[in-house]
Write a protein that holds these residues in place. Structure first.
Motif, PDB file in Angstrom:
ATOM      1  N   GLU A   1       0.830  -1.199   0.000  1.00 56.75           N
ATOM      2  CA  GLU A   1       0.000   0.000   0.000  1.00 56.75           C
ATOM      3  C   GLU A   1       0.861   1.243   0.000  1.00 56.75           C
ATOM      4  N   GLY A   2       0.332   2.325  -0.548  1.00 56.89           N
ATOM      5  CA  GLY A   2       1.068   3.592  -0.527  1.00 56.89           C
ATOM      6  C   GLY A   2       0.926   4.307   0.796  1.00 56.89           C
ATOM      7  N   ALA A   3       1.326   3.632   1.855  1.00 57.32           N
ATOM      8  CA  ALA A   3       1.123   4.149   3.207  1.00 57.32           C
ATOM      9  C   ALA A   3       2.356   4.853   3.776  1.00 57.32           C
TER      10      ALA A   3
ATOM     11  N   ARG B   1       7.396   3.545  -3.775  1.00 58.79           N
ATOM     12  CA  ARG B   1       6.654   2.854  -4.825  1.00 58.79           C
ATOM     13  C   ARG B   1       5.736   1.838  -4.150  1.00 58.79           C
ATOM     14  N   TYR B   2       4.587   1.599  -4.737  1.00 57.23           N
ATOM     15  CA  TYR B   2       3.627   0.678  -4.117  1.00 57.23           C
ATOM     16  C   TYR B   2       2.787   0.005  -5.198  1.00 57.23           C
ATOM     17  N   ILE B   3       2.136  -1.105  -4.802  1.00 57.97           N
ATOM     18  CA  ILE B   3       1.266  -1.816  -5.736  1.00 57.97           C
ATOM     19  C   ILE B   3      -0.051  -1.077  -5.888  1.00 57.97           C
ATOM     20  N   TRP B   4      -0.695  -0.716  -4.763  1.00 64.01           N
ATOM     21  CA  TRP B   4      -1.940   0.049  -4.816  1.00 64.01           C
ATOM     22  C   TRP B   4      -1.830   1.238  -3.881  1.00 64.01           C
ATOM     23  N   ALA B   5      -2.606   2.265  -4.183  1.00 63.14           N
ATOM     24  CA  ALA B   5      -2.481   3.511  -3.426  1.00 63.14           C
ATOM     25  C   ALA B   5      -3.100   3.422  -2.045  1.00 63.14           C
ATOM     26  N   VAL B   6      -4.304   2.854  -1.956  1.00 66.01           N
ATOM     27  CA  VAL B   6      -5.035   2.754  -0.695  1.00 66.01           C
ATOM     28  C   VAL B   6      -5.637   1.364  -0.599  1.00 66.01           C
ATOM     29  N   ASN B   7      -5.526   0.740   0.560  1.00 70.29           N
ATOM     30  CA  ASN B   7      -6.086  -0.594   0.744  1.00 70.29           C
ATOM     31  C   ASN B   7      -7.580  -0.595   0.428  1.00 70.29           C
ATOM     32  N   ALA B   8      -7.993  -1.575  -0.354  1.00 70.32           N
ATOM     33  CA  ALA B   8      -9.396  -1.721  -0.719  1.00 70.32           C
ATOM     34  C   ALA B   8      -9.744  -3.202  -0.721  1.00 70.32           C
ATOM     35  N   GLU B   9     -10.994  -3.492  -0.913  1.00 65.18           N
ATOM     36  CA  GLU B   9     -11.438  -4.873  -0.827  1.00 65.18           C
ATOM     37  C   GLU B   9     -10.954  -5.717  -2.002  1.00 65.18           C
ATOM     38  N   GLN B  10     -10.793  -5.127  -3.184  1.00 65.46           N
ATOM     39  CA  GLN B  10     -10.431  -5.907  -4.352  1.00 65.46           C
ATOM     40  C   GLN B  10      -8.966  -6.330  -4.309  1.00 65.46           C
ATOM     41  N   GLN B  11      -8.644  -7.345  -5.122  1.00 65.35           N
ATOM     42  CA  GLN B  11      -7.265  -7.801  -5.257  1.00 65.35           C
ATOM     43  C   GLN B  11      -6.486  -6.788  -6.085  1.00 65.35           C
TER      44      GLN B  11
END
Length: 304
Positions: free
Chosen positions: A197-199, A212-222
């Motif tokens: 996450e972009g945390a 660098r991150y895979i997704w910006a904000v944690n969400a339910e989807q993969q």
């Protein structure tokens, strides 16, 4: 995400539960006002400011994924009995705002006044990165906002809140200096922090790391295939020595990056939740120190 009608229906049911369960909720200390925070990190910070004068509880438990949390009837009961609710803001706890507005309980947004970093990509581009507490400097602002709110709640103990805050802010300065000094020793060619996450935007800014991150904000989807592929390309092109993931999400997508690039999995970082008291990060200060050690060990190949 539920539609508005569904949310209203759920609220109606939950509020009926509140009315019928007046004896439920946290064990109240009749001598102290009850302050509720939305997650465990804020609870620890608040306890340092409150000292013995307020009862501080976290709505979410250790290990909870804060972004997509689903409130329970018990959460409503706690909120209804609170004297003050403390939330982070910056769009972190959208789930909580759905029902807090239905309760006549004051609340304070403790991120007010921090210098916000905006998210730069994905569907959240242009919105504030909510993880401002990952900079100890920002937490000093959280502390000031808590002092003001706690003093309004319990004016007789204003001096104690201020004194506690000054003591805790000195500890925050020490941890911040430790973080910056320790991460400054990481070689320039190894200063990329790749996470699920972009945390870590605020921590990366403080420490001079490239985030660098895979997704910006944690969400339910993969994670999407495009997100994973983009991360694989970044790690390969920049020869990133290690990658990391947060404690409250699955690391399966990051393991794909490891398998595709041959980089190391550097370990688990903590952001949205503390650990149990006997775990690696029972306090916020422990969280920052743990993450700093883990990042350095991963990027340099040394022992944590």
């Amino acid at each position: 995400m539920r539609g508005r009608a569904g949310v209203v229906a759920v609220l109606a049911v939950l509020l009926l539960v509140v009315a019928g369960c007046s004896g439920a909720g946290p064990a109240r200390d009749a001598e102290r006002p009850l302050v509720l925070t939305t997650f465990t990190v804020l609870a620890d910070i608040a306890r340092n400011v409150a000292g013995e004068h307020l009862q501080v509880e976290s709505i979410t438990k250790v290990g909870a994924e804060i972004h997509g949390y689903e409130p329970t009837p018990g959460d409503i009961r706690k909120a209804a009995e609170a004297d003050l609710i403390v939330d982070n803001g910056l769009n972190l706890e959208l789930w909580f705002g759905r029902f807090v507005s239905e309760l006549s309980v004051p609340h304070v947004v403790v991120s007010d006044g921090v210098e916000v970093i905006d998210i730069s990509e994905d569907a959240y581009a242009g919105k504030p990165n909510p993880h401002a507490w990952m900079s100890p400097d920002n937490v000093a602002r959280y502390v000031d906002n808590m002092v003001a709110a706690f003093s309004n709640l319990d004016p007789a103990n204003t001096d104690a809140f201020r004194a506690n805050a000054e003591t805790y802010k000195a500890q925050l300065r020490t941890v911040h200096d430790e973080l910056v000094t320790a991460l400054a020793a990481v070689p320039a060619t190894q200063r990329a922090l790749v996470t699920c996450e972009g945390a870590f935007s605020y921590l990366a800014r403080d420490a001079g790391l490239t985030e660098r991150y895979i997704w910006a904000v944690n969400a339910e989807q993969q994670a999407t295939p495009q997100q994973v592929a983009s991360t694989i390309a970044f790690v390969s092109e920049n020869r990133v020595p290690a990658v990391f993931c947060e404690s409250t999400v699955s690391d399966s997508a990051m393991r794909q990056v490891v398998a595709a690039t041959g980089t190391r999995f550097g370990g688990i970082l903590y952001v949205d939740s503390l650990s149990e008291p006997g775990g690696p990060v029972p306090t916020y200060l422990d969280l920052i120190r743990h993450d700093t050690r883990t990042i350095i060990a991963g990027l340099t190949g040394s022992a944590a």
